[in-house]
Design an enzyme around this catalytic site. Structure first.
Site, PDB file in Angstrom:
ATOM      1  N   GLU A   1       0.851  -1.196   0.000  1.00 16.01           N
ATOM      2  CA  GLU A   1       0.000   0.000   0.000  1.00 16.01           C
ATOM      3  C   GLU A   1       0.880   1.237   0.000  1.00 16.01           C
ATOM      4  O   GLU A   1       1.924   1.249   0.672  1.00 16.01           O
ATOM      5  CB  GLU A   1      -0.896  -0.006   1.255  1.00 16.01           C
TER       6      GLU A   1
ATOM      7  N   HIS B   1      -7.783   1.151   2.069  1.00  9.76           N
ATOM      8  CA  HIS B   1      -7.631   0.775   3.491  1.00  9.76           C
ATOM      9  C   HIS B   1      -8.373   1.766   4.409  1.00  9.76           C
ATOM     10  O   HIS B   1      -7.778   2.370   5.304  1.00  9.76           O
ATOM     11  CB  HIS B   1      -6.134   0.715   3.865  1.00  9.76           C
TER      12      HIS B   1
HETATM   13  O1  3PG Z   1      -5.561  -2.488  11.921  1.00 11.95           O
HETATM   14  C1  3PG Z   1      -6.579  -1.801  11.797  1.00 11.95           C
HETATM   15  O2  3PG Z   1      -7.204  -1.365  12.763  1.00 11.95           O
HETATM   16  C2  3PG Z   1      -7.124  -1.466  10.435  1.00 11.95           C
HETATM   17  O3  3PG Z   1      -6.432  -2.129   9.455  1.00 11.95           O
HETATM   18  C3  3PG Z   1      -7.130   0.024  10.191  1.00 11.95           C
HETATM   19  O4  3PG Z   1      -5.847   0.499  10.058  1.00 11.95           O
HETATM   20  P1  3PG Z   1      -5.559   2.069   9.849  1.00 11.95           P
HETATM   21  O5  3PG Z   1      -5.703   2.730  11.175  1.00 11.95           O
HETATM   22  O6  3PG Z   1      -4.164   2.155   9.323  1.00 11.95           O
HETATM   23  O7  3PG Z   1      -6.573   2.577   8.886  1.00 11.95           O
END
Ligand code: 3PG
Length: 440
Positions: free
Chosen positions: A293, A316
């Site tokens: 990503e 994400h």
């Molecule tokens: O691990 C998590 O809580 C989710 O994948 C969200 O991740 P982020 O805070 O990087 O969006």
């Protein structure tokens, strides 16, 4: 900075502040809160910034993640770091973090941190195990409806000027079966929401868990794949979940079923998924997480899934709501402040858990010793022999794997004795980190 230098500079600053301490003060805190530096990456919520600022710490907030070299440079002198899922705190980065005592993962996942290495350096890691689970579950519900009505494709067509009114292969979700892989905080939220919308819920988890509502657990992953119309993944990233859904598993899924992944990008073989979407075995997919990503917004993103039919791709954003980020901000920032100020390690993911409540307020010179040491025989005896001259009001110790954690409240007749105690405990061969906290 070597361990010896680290210890001695701490001694000096602690001695100075101790002498400035005012009588009759009541709250535990580090020697000099204003010298504590916290680095927040990845756009951590303002609420979290406010909490660490209110604790008197310095805070720098960066909206993006940093790459390995940038991290090594930035992490050198900070005492605490807050990250989300993107920032990789591997052993090379952590080895450069001379002053680091605490890591806050402002998300659920902690796979981005080398937890064992962090513990071996006396760095405790906190996360927020459930605060964004509702947001992720709501996103999955929305996507199940979008996939069943092919809304992504219709939306793209309309934006491209094409009117395409069809009902063929578009369905209600009522009565359909959703198969949840991983029945944790998110899986269970989703179970309740899906059932309230008239879906049948089946789930698979490696742990024996209590089914909510009328949901049913199935005996194997294969059984779930064969039965579900929508398969959705809610598992952590581990060696067991890497490529959990590959070519064979996709082949087992019903023809016309949909796959949703808002867990971790490594859990699904993207190539196999793209192929199944293009050859029509699967009717659609919603993917929020990817093996690679981009580090920041605005960067180019490419995936074999781009252009696949009825495929929703999101950057994400499962946990990215104002509500979730605020709650996570409060939870993790409070854990960071609690750990720095009182040594409380309750709910740390890599550390022995101690939460020693301070005794009744006293006007004596009371302080708290917080020590992380190697978990080998004889260390407590060494610590207690150093403390034997003083009144130990309370003490607690716990261990986890190769490290042990010790916290003690002591009352000193002479404030200068702190230097002797600090030098003694931090000089023990098995010492990893020793801190002194004061009632001020
Ligand atoms: O691990 C998590 O809580 C989710 O994948 C969200 O991740 P982020 O805070 O990087 O969006």
């Amino acid at each position: 900075m070597s361990d010896t230098e680290r210890k001695s500079s701490a001694t000096v600053s602690r001695r100075n502040s101790f002498n400035k301490r005012e009588a009759g003060t009541k709250k535990l805190q580090p020697v000099s809160s204003e010298s504590i530096k916290i680095l927040f990456l990845e756009n951590i919520s303002e609420k979290a910034v406010e909490i660490v600022k209110n604790a008197g710490y310095q805070v720098e907030s960066v909206s993006r993640s940093l790459n390995e070299e940038e991290l090594i440079e930035k992490i050198k002198d900070v005492h605490g770091i807050g990250i989300r899922s993107k920032t990789r705190l591997n052993s090379r980065v952590l080895a450069a973090a001379d002053n680091l005592q605490v890591i806050g993962c402002f998300c659920i996942g902690t796979n981005q941190v080398d937890l064992e290495y962090a513990a071996s350096r006396g760095i405790s890691v906190f996360n927020s195990p459930f605060s964004n689970s509702r947001s992720v579950a709501e996103l999955i519900i929305a996507e199940i409806i979008m996939l069943s009505r092919k809304l992504g494709d219709r939306n793209n067509e309309m934006h491209a000027g094409e009117w395409n009114k069809v009902s063929k292969k578009c369905h209600e979700i009522r009565g359909k079966t959703v198969g949840i892989i991983g029945y944790g905080h998110i899986g269970t939220q989703l179970s309740v929401l899906a059932e309230s919308m008239g879906m049948k819920v089946i789930w698979y988890d490696v742990l024996p868990l209590m089914p909510l509502g009328r949901s049913k657990s199935v005996g194997s992953l294969e059984e779930l794949l064969v039965k579900a119309d929508y398969v959705t993944l809610h598992v952590p990233e581990t060696s067991e979940t890497k490529n959990l859904i590959g070519e064979d598993e996709i082949r087992m899924m019903k023809k016309g079923a949909c796959l949703l992944n808002a867990s971790r990008g490594t859990v699904v073989d993207i190539k196999a998924l793209a192929q199944a979407l293009r050859n029509g075995h699967l009717a659609g997919a919603a993917v929020d997480v990817f093996p690679q990503e981009p580090f920041e917004n605005g960067k180019f993103f490419e995936s074999e899934l781009a252009g696949c039919p009825n495929t929703i791709l999101t950057p994400h954003i499962g946990g990215s709501t104002e509500e979730a980020q605020r709650m996570i901000g409060i939870e993790v920032a409070s854990a960071i402040v609690g750990y720095m100020n009182t040594g409380a390690s309750l709910n740390a993911v890599n550390f022995p858990e101690i939460d020693l409540k301070p005794g009744a307020v006293s006007d004596k010179h009371r302080l708290r010793i917080v020590n992380v040491h190697q978990n080998v025989p004889g260390v407590l005896q060494k610590i207690n022999s150093i403390l034997s001259k003083y009144n130990v009001d309370k003490q607690a110790s716990d261990s986890r794997g190769e490290i042990a954690y010790y916290v003690a409240d002591i009352t000193l007749p002479d404030p200068e004795d702190i230097n002797v105690i600090y030098a003694g405990i931090s000089g023990i061969t098995e010492n990893i980190i020793t801190r002194v906290l004061f009632e001020k």
